[in-house]
Design a protein around this motif. Structure first.
Motif, PDB file in Angstrom:
ATOM      1  N   VAL A 169      96.202  24.921 -47.931  1.00 24.50           N
ATOM      2  CA  VAL A 169      95.611  25.287 -49.216  1.00 24.50           C
ATOM      3  C   VAL A 169      96.264  26.512 -49.853  1.00 24.50           C
ATOM      4  O   VAL A 169      95.718  27.088 -50.785  1.00 24.50           O
ATOM      5  CB  VAL A 169      94.083  25.517 -49.084  1.00 24.50           C
ATOM      6  N   LEU A 170      97.440  26.902 -49.382  1.00 24.57           N
ATOM      7  CA  LEU A 170      98.144  28.045 -49.973  1.00 24.57           C
ATOM      8  C   LEU A 170      98.515  27.739 -51.413  1.00 24.57           C
ATOM      9  O   LEU A 170      99.099  26.711 -51.717  1.00 24.57           O
ATOM     10  CB  LEU A 170      99.416  28.357 -49.196  1.00 24.57           C
ATOM     11  N   GLN A 171      98.175  28.634 -52.292  1.00 24.54           N
ATOM     12  CA  GLN A 171      98.473  28.496 -53.711  1.00 24.54           C
ATOM     13  C   GLN A 171      99.737  29.294 -54.043  1.00 24.54           C
ATOM     14  O   GLN A 171     100.077  30.255 -53.360  1.00 24.54           O
ATOM     15  CB  GLN A 171      97.297  29.022 -54.547  1.00 24.54           C
ATOM     16  N   PRO A 172     100.438  28.926 -55.109  1.00 29.04           N
ATOM     17  CA  PRO A 172     101.601  29.714 -55.538  1.00 29.04           C
ATOM     18  C   PRO A 172     101.200  31.158 -55.838  1.00 29.04           C
ATOM     19  O   PRO A 172     100.110  31.420 -56.335  1.00 29.04           O
ATOM     20  CB  PRO A 172     102.070  29.005 -56.811  1.00 29.04           C
ATOM     21  N   LEU A 182      98.419  36.825 -45.186  1.00 30.11           N
ATOM     22  CA  LEU A 182      98.318  37.950 -44.257  1.00 30.11           C
ATOM     23  C   LEU A 182      98.126  37.389 -42.857  1.00 30.11           C
ATOM     24  O   LEU A 182      97.228  36.570 -42.631  1.00 30.11           O
ATOM     25  CB  LEU A 182      97.138  38.844 -44.620  1.00 30.11           C
ATOM     26  N   ALA A 183      98.944  37.822 -41.927  1.00 33.94           N
ATOM     27  CA  ALA A 183      98.845  37.314 -40.566  1.00 33.94           C
ATOM     28  C   ALA A 183      99.215  38.404 -39.571  1.00 33.94           C
ATOM     29  O   ALA A 183      99.820  39.413 -39.915  1.00 33.94           O
ATOM     30  CB  ALA A 183      99.749  36.105 -40.384  1.00 33.94           C
ATOM     31  N   ALA A 192     109.024  29.109 -39.126  1.00 35.04           N
ATOM     32  CA  ALA A 192     108.349  27.927 -39.665  1.00 35.04           C
ATOM     33  C   ALA A 192     107.208  28.316 -40.604  1.00 35.04           C
ATOM     34  O   ALA A 192     107.057  27.727 -41.685  1.00 35.04           O
ATOM     35  CB  ALA A 192     107.829  27.062 -38.528  1.00 35.04           C
ATOM     36  N   ILE A 193     106.424  29.305 -40.222  1.00 31.24           N
ATOM     37  CA  ILE A 193     105.313  29.737 -41.072  1.00 31.24           C
ATOM     38  C   ILE A 193     105.835  30.405 -42.335  1.00 31.24           C
ATOM     39  O   ILE A 193     105.333  30.170 -43.433  1.00 31.24           O
ATOM     40  CB  ILE A 193     104.361  30.666 -40.299  1.00 31.24           C
ATOM     41  N   ARG A 194     106.861  31.208 -42.204  1.00 33.99           N
ATOM     42  CA  ARG A 194     107.448  31.846 -43.385  1.00 33.99           C
ATOM     43  C   ARG A 194     108.045  30.809 -44.339  1.00 33.99           C
ATOM     44  O   ARG A 194     107.912  30.920 -45.554  1.00 33.99           O
ATOM     45  CB  ARG A 194     108.521  32.851 -42.973  1.00 33.99           C
ATOM     46  N   ALA A 195     108.708  29.790 -43.792  1.00 35.61           N
ATOM     47  CA  ALA A 195     109.297  28.737 -44.625  1.00 35.61           C
ATOM     48  C   ALA A 195     108.212  27.921 -45.325  1.00 35.61           C
ATOM     49  O   ALA A 195     108.374  27.543 -46.494  1.00 35.61           O
ATOM     50  CB  ALA A 195     110.178  27.837 -43.775  1.00 35.61           C
ATOM     51  N   LEU A 196     107.129  27.645 -44.622  1.00 31.99           N
ATOM     52  CA  LEU A 196     106.028  26.896 -45.226  1.00 31.99           C
ATOM     53  C   LEU A 196     105.429  27.673 -46.394  1.00 31.99           C
ATOM     54  O   LEU A 196     105.186  27.110 -47.464  1.00 31.99           O
ATOM     55  CB  LEU A 196     104.946  26.607 -44.188  1.00 31.99           C
ATOM     56  N   GLY A 203     105.413  28.557 -52.557  1.00 25.36           N
ATOM     57  CA  GLY A 203     105.447  29.608 -53.568  1.00 25.36           C
ATOM     58  C   GLY A 203     104.637  30.831 -53.193  1.00 25.36           C
ATOM     59  O   GLY A 203     104.389  31.691 -54.021  1.00 25.36           O
ATOM     60  N   ALA A 204     104.224  30.937 -51.937  1.00 25.61           N
ATOM     61  CA  ALA A 204     103.446  32.086 -51.467  1.00 25.61           C
ATOM     62  C   ALA A 204     104.372  33.060 -50.739  1.00 25.61           C
ATOM     63  O   ALA A 204     105.515  32.736 -50.418  1.00 25.61           O
ATOM     64  CB  ALA A 204     102.332  31.618 -50.538  1.00 25.61           C
TER      65      ALA A 204
END
Length: 54
Positions: free
Chosen positions: A4-7, A12-13, A21-25, A30-31
């Motif tokens: 559900v990440l929006q542009p 925050l993690a 992988a998380i950074r690329a996702l 657009g986040a």
């Protein structure tokens, strides 16, 4: 949760989620991922830089 990440959102993690992988996702949606680097990563970068400087 990552679905559900929006542009222009900021993800925050914790350090434990520091991986490409998380950074690329996040970037693909657009986040921006605000995740501090793992301590071992800093040590690896320092070692590599040290070898290059020598």
């Amino acid at each position: 949760m990552l679905d559900v990440l929006q542009p222009k959102a900021i993800l925050l993690a914790d350090r434990s989620y520091d991986n490409d992988a998380i950074r690329a996702l996040a970037a693909g949606r657009g986040a921006w991922a605000n995740i501090p680097p793992r301590k071992t990563l800093r040590q690896m970068v320092y070692r590599q830089r040290n070898l290059v400087e020598r």
